[in-house]
Design a protein around this motif. Sequence first.
Motif, PDB file in Angstrom:
ATOM      1  N   THR A  55      10.009  -5.297  -8.076  1.00 53.71           N
ATOM      2  CA  THR A  55      11.316  -4.768  -7.698  1.00 53.71           C
ATOM      3  C   THR A  55      11.400  -3.271  -7.983  1.00 53.71           C
ATOM      4  O   THR A  55      11.855  -2.482  -7.138  1.00 53.71           O
ATOM      5  CB  THR A  55      12.428  -5.511  -8.448  1.00 53.71           C
ATOM      6  N   GLU A  56      10.951  -2.869  -9.163  1.00 50.27           N
ATOM      7  CA  GLU A  56      10.970  -1.445  -9.504  1.00 50.27           C
ATOM      8  C   GLU A  56      10.043  -0.656  -8.586  1.00 50.27           C
ATOM      9  O   GLU A  56      10.360   0.475  -8.173  1.00 50.27           O
ATOM     10  CB  GLU A  56      10.569  -1.248 -10.967  1.00 50.27           C
ATOM     11  N   GLU A  57       8.907  -1.229  -8.241  1.00 48.80           N
ATOM     12  CA  GLU A  57       7.971  -0.533  -7.359  1.00 48.80           C
ATOM     13  C   GLU A  57       8.536  -0.389  -5.953  1.00 48.80           C
ATOM     14  O   GLU A  57       8.357   0.655  -5.304  1.00 48.80           O
ATOM     15  CB  GLU A  57       6.635  -1.273  -7.337  1.00 48.80           C
ATOM     16  N   LEU A  58       9.221  -1.422  -5.466  1.00 53.63           N
ATOM     17  CA  LEU A  58       9.801  -1.342  -4.126  1.00 53.63           C
ATOM     18  C   LEU A  58      10.954  -0.344  -4.058  1.00 53.63           C
ATOM     19  O   LEU A  58      11.275   0.170  -2.980  1.00 53.63           O
ATOM     20  CB  LEU A  58      10.258  -2.725  -3.668  1.00 53.63           C
TER      21      LEU A  58
ATOM     22  N   PHE B 181       0.820  -1.207   0.000  1.00 57.66           N
ATOM     23  CA  PHE B 181       0.000   0.000   0.000  1.00 57.66           C
ATOM     24  C   PHE B 181       0.860   1.265   0.000  1.00 57.66           C
ATOM     25  O   PHE B 181       0.394   2.326  -0.456  1.00 57.66           O
ATOM     26  CB  PHE B 181      -0.990  -0.043   1.157  1.00 57.66           C
ATOM     27  N   SER B 182       2.101   1.176   0.454  1.00 53.21           N
ATOM     28  CA  SER B 182       3.021   2.309   0.286  1.00 53.21           C
ATOM     29  C   SER B 182       3.269   2.575  -1.192  1.00 53.21           C
ATOM     30  O   SER B 182       3.274   3.733  -1.640  1.00 53.21           O
ATOM     31  CB  SER B 182       4.352   2.019   0.997  1.00 53.21           C
TER      32      SER B 182
ATOM     33  N   VAL C  40       9.712   3.104  -2.840  1.00 51.90           N
ATOM     34  CA  VAL C  40       9.486   3.325  -1.408  1.00 51.90           C
ATOM     35  C   VAL C  40      10.711   2.928  -0.589  1.00 51.90           C
ATOM     36  O   VAL C  40      10.620   2.647   0.602  1.00 51.90           O
ATOM     37  CB  VAL C  40       8.227   2.573  -0.932  1.00 51.90           C
ATOM     38  N   SER C  41      11.859   2.873  -1.258  1.00 47.52           N
ATOM     39  CA  SER C  41      13.161   2.672  -0.595  1.00 47.52           C
ATOM     40  C   SER C  41      13.289   1.349   0.131  1.00 47.52           C
ATOM     41  O   SER C  41      13.982   1.256   1.159  1.00 47.52           O
ATOM     42  CB  SER C  41      13.442   3.833   0.381  1.00 47.52           C
TER      43      SER C  41
ATOM     44  N   PRO D 291       4.393   7.959   1.114  1.00 45.56           N
ATOM     45  CA  PRO D 291       4.049   7.146   2.291  1.00 45.56           C
ATOM     46  C   PRO D 291       4.947   7.413   3.492  1.00 45.56           C
ATOM     47  O   PRO D 291       4.568   7.083   4.625  1.00 45.56           O
ATOM     48  CB  PRO D 291       4.217   5.706   1.785  1.00 45.56           C
ATOM     49  N   ALA D 292       6.105   8.019   3.266  1.00 43.60           N
ATOM     50  CA  ALA D 292       7.004   8.316   4.386  1.00 43.60           C
ATOM     51  C   ALA D 292       6.646   9.642   5.055  1.00 43.60           C
ATOM     52  O   ALA D 292       6.751   9.778   6.280  1.00 43.60           O
ATOM     53  CB  ALA D 292       8.450   8.349   3.896  1.00 43.60           C
TER      54      ALA D 292
END
Length: 358
Positions: free
Chosen positions: A330-333, A181-182, A336-337, A192-193
Amino acid sequence: MATPLKDFVPEESGSSLDPAGASPTKSGPGIARRHLLKTAMGAGLALTAGVSAPAVVRADAPVRIRLAWFPNSACLSPVAAAQHRGLFAKHGLEVEFVNLAGPTDQLLEALSTRKADASVGMALRWLKPLEQGFDVRLTTGTHGGCMRLLAAKSLGITRFQDLKGRTIAVSDQAGAAKHFFSVVLMKRGIDPARDIDWRQYPADLLPLAVEKGEAHAIAHQDPDTWRFLKRPDLIEVGNNLSDEYAHRVCCVLGIRGSLLREDRPTAARITRALLEAQDLTAAHPELTAESYAPYVANTSQEDIVALLKTHTHGEHALGDVLRQQIVQYTEELKLVSVIRPTTDAVKFAQKITEDVLV
């Protein structure tokens, strides 16, 4: 789009909790690459009828494996069906469950250190440890749709965009639900941060956090979120089948790398058995629910059937489709670092996946 597995039509089963009492299952030729569910695993394989006979008689001795899982995760219920409906036995496997209740890192460590041979879990929780070098390979995606974001009905939150500046309760700050969801929020213009306050609570207290006003929403997974939806004060804002994720798998089958290198045929047997169990679940969720019910508390068989119908257990990602979805995650993660920005998503996906069915 994920590859659907079709044409699995099980016969009537005997006792769902007795592998020796399970009736045989039949499968059509349309699963995955048409050869996925070939029943000829070797000479001497024969189907038997009757609830008192074993589902499959094999000339060779079964291969013993240990399968680690989190039994309270409803999306893993096909694992129980594979055991108690005779699908593991059909493919020449004698399976011992390793029940876990701790973090996913514990599961992956069990795989990479030979304490377990295989497991099913959430890709978004596995990718970071795999980037760090855990010796586990993904052979297939199993299904999609077991994470949900719920919100207090009184707040009028109906879209992800309505969550800016809100507090979201989670059970794990490094969990798949928070990661997913982030990403969804980031792709919709919400950082999200900075724009979300994530607060951690024990899973069973997540609704109480909303009720007390300490949180405005919940990001979590089934069966808990399905049960939470029975509360009149919560609504579902979205899940991991929403919008562009409609055909994305969320859970994957991981096999320890050393087993794959030393005994590839056994890795293929595990993969075939669990894919058959996914199709059984899609076609007959009531059979899977019956097999799984003894493993989960506070959730009725009726609720298990209902929530399984909202998942995509009939869709799977294999081979290039799986690799492409891992690239996407992988690209999506990276957004969000969670994954390092320097990680080559394509090379990473090629490294951690293995197509054992070719």
